[in-house]
Design a protein around this motif. Structure first.
Motif, PDB file in Angstrom:
ATOM      1  N   GLU A 135       0.833  -1.204   0.000  1.00 26.64           N
ATOM      2  CA  GLU A 135       0.000   0.000   0.000  1.00 26.64           C
ATOM      3  C   GLU A 135       0.869   1.255   0.000  1.00 26.64           C
ATOM      4  O   GLU A 135       0.567   2.230  -0.699  1.00 26.64           O
ATOM      5  N   ALA A 136       1.965   1.235   0.763  1.00 22.31           N
ATOM      6  CA  ALA A 136       2.873   2.382   0.807  1.00 22.31           C
ATOM      7  C   ALA A 136       3.492   2.623  -0.570  1.00 22.31           C
ATOM      8  O   ALA A 136       3.637   3.775  -0.993  1.00 22.31           O
ATOM      9  N   ARG A 137       3.849   1.544  -1.276  1.00 22.86           N
ATOM     10  CA  ARG A 137       4.397   1.704  -2.633  1.00 22.86           C
ATOM     11  C   ARG A 137       3.379   2.357  -3.553  1.00 22.86           C
ATOM     12  O   ARG A 137       3.705   3.260  -4.329  1.00 22.86           O
ATOM     13  N   ARG A 138       2.118   1.920  -3.434  1.00 25.10           N
ATOM     14  CA  ARG A 138       1.065   2.495  -4.276  1.00 25.10           C
ATOM     15  C   ARG A 138       0.856   3.965  -3.941  1.00 25.10           C
ATOM     16  O   ARG A 138       0.803   4.818  -4.833  1.00 25.10           O
ATOM     17  N   ARG A 139       0.774   4.271  -2.645  1.00 20.90           N
ATOM     18  CA  ARG A 139       0.546   5.653  -2.225  1.00 20.90           C
ATOM     19  C   ARG A 139       1.724   6.549  -2.626  1.00 20.90           C
ATOM     20  O   ARG A 139       1.533   7.703  -3.003  1.00 20.90           O
TER      21      ARG A 139
ATOM     22  N   GLY B 225       2.057   9.900  -5.435  1.00 23.71           N
ATOM     23  CA  GLY B 225       2.575  11.226  -5.141  1.00 23.71           C
ATOM     24  C   GLY B 225       2.556  11.630  -3.675  1.00 23.71           C
ATOM     25  O   GLY B 225       2.908  12.759  -3.344  1.00 23.71           O
ATOM     26  N   GLU B 226       2.171  10.744  -2.774  1.00 30.13           N
ATOM     27  CA  GLU B 226       2.157  11.104  -1.359  1.00 30.13           C
ATOM     28  C   GLU B 226       3.599  11.200  -0.841  1.00 30.13           C
ATOM     29  O   GLU B 226       4.470  10.450  -1.259  1.00 30.13           O
ATOM     30  N   SER B 227       3.846  12.148   0.046  1.00 31.95           N
ATOM     31  CA  SER B 227       5.212  12.375   0.524  1.00 31.95           C
ATOM     32  C   SER B 227       5.656  11.262   1.487  1.00 31.95           C
ATOM     33  O   SER B 227       4.837  10.633   2.155  1.00 31.95           O
ATOM     34  N   VAL B 228       6.956  11.082   1.536  1.00 36.62           N
ATOM     35  CA  VAL B 228       7.540  10.068   2.415  1.00 36.62           C
ATOM     36  C   VAL B 228       7.232  10.402   3.871  1.00 36.62           C
ATOM     37  O   VAL B 228       6.912   9.516   4.671  1.00 36.62           O
ATOM     38  N   ALA B 229       7.311  11.681   4.240  1.00 33.15           N
ATOM     39  CA  ALA B 229       7.038  12.095   5.619  1.00 33.15           C
ATOM     40  C   ALA B 229       5.599  11.758   6.016  1.00 33.15           C
ATOM     41  O   ALA B 229       5.352  11.272   7.127  1.00 33.15           O
TER      42      ALA B 229
END
Length: 106
Positions: free
Chosen positions: A76-80, A84-88
């Motif tokens: 899910e993190a890879r998809r998000r 374009g969602e920021s790492v922070a």
């Protein structure tokens, strides 16, 4: 430590332990004997720990910290991240460090 003192031509005399007098033969022998026993004990501990790790590995156990993120969370993190969602923001939402997000999305 006592060996360093003796090697530097110093003398060691314990006030609490009469056998620990480096000016006598027995006093010089005791640190050597105790050091040898410590080496043997260290070897036994190292061997036992190695055998324990090997048995755990055979049972399918891993000897590392448990992962903070599940495989589904990493996916899910890879998809998000791709969206374009920021790492922070991702790190805050999963309760992990930004480095963990970088590792999960690499």
């Amino acid at each position: 430590m006592v060996k360093k003192i003796i090697d530097a031509d110093g003398q060691f005399l314990s006030l609490a332990e009469p056998w620990a007098d480096a000016s006598t033969g027995a006093g010089r022998l005791m640190p050597a004997v105790l050091g040898g026993l410590a080496d043997v004990e260290r070897d036994l501990i190292r061997r036992g720990a190695g055998e324990g790790r090997a048995r755990a590995k055979l049972r399918g156990r891993h000897m590392r910290r448990p992962a903070k993120m599940t495989a589904a969370q990493k996916q899910e993190a890879r998809r998000r991240r791709k969206d374009g969602e920021s790492v922070a923001d991702l790190a805050r939402s999963y309760g992990v460090s930004p480095a963990a997000i970088y590792r999960a999305t690499a």
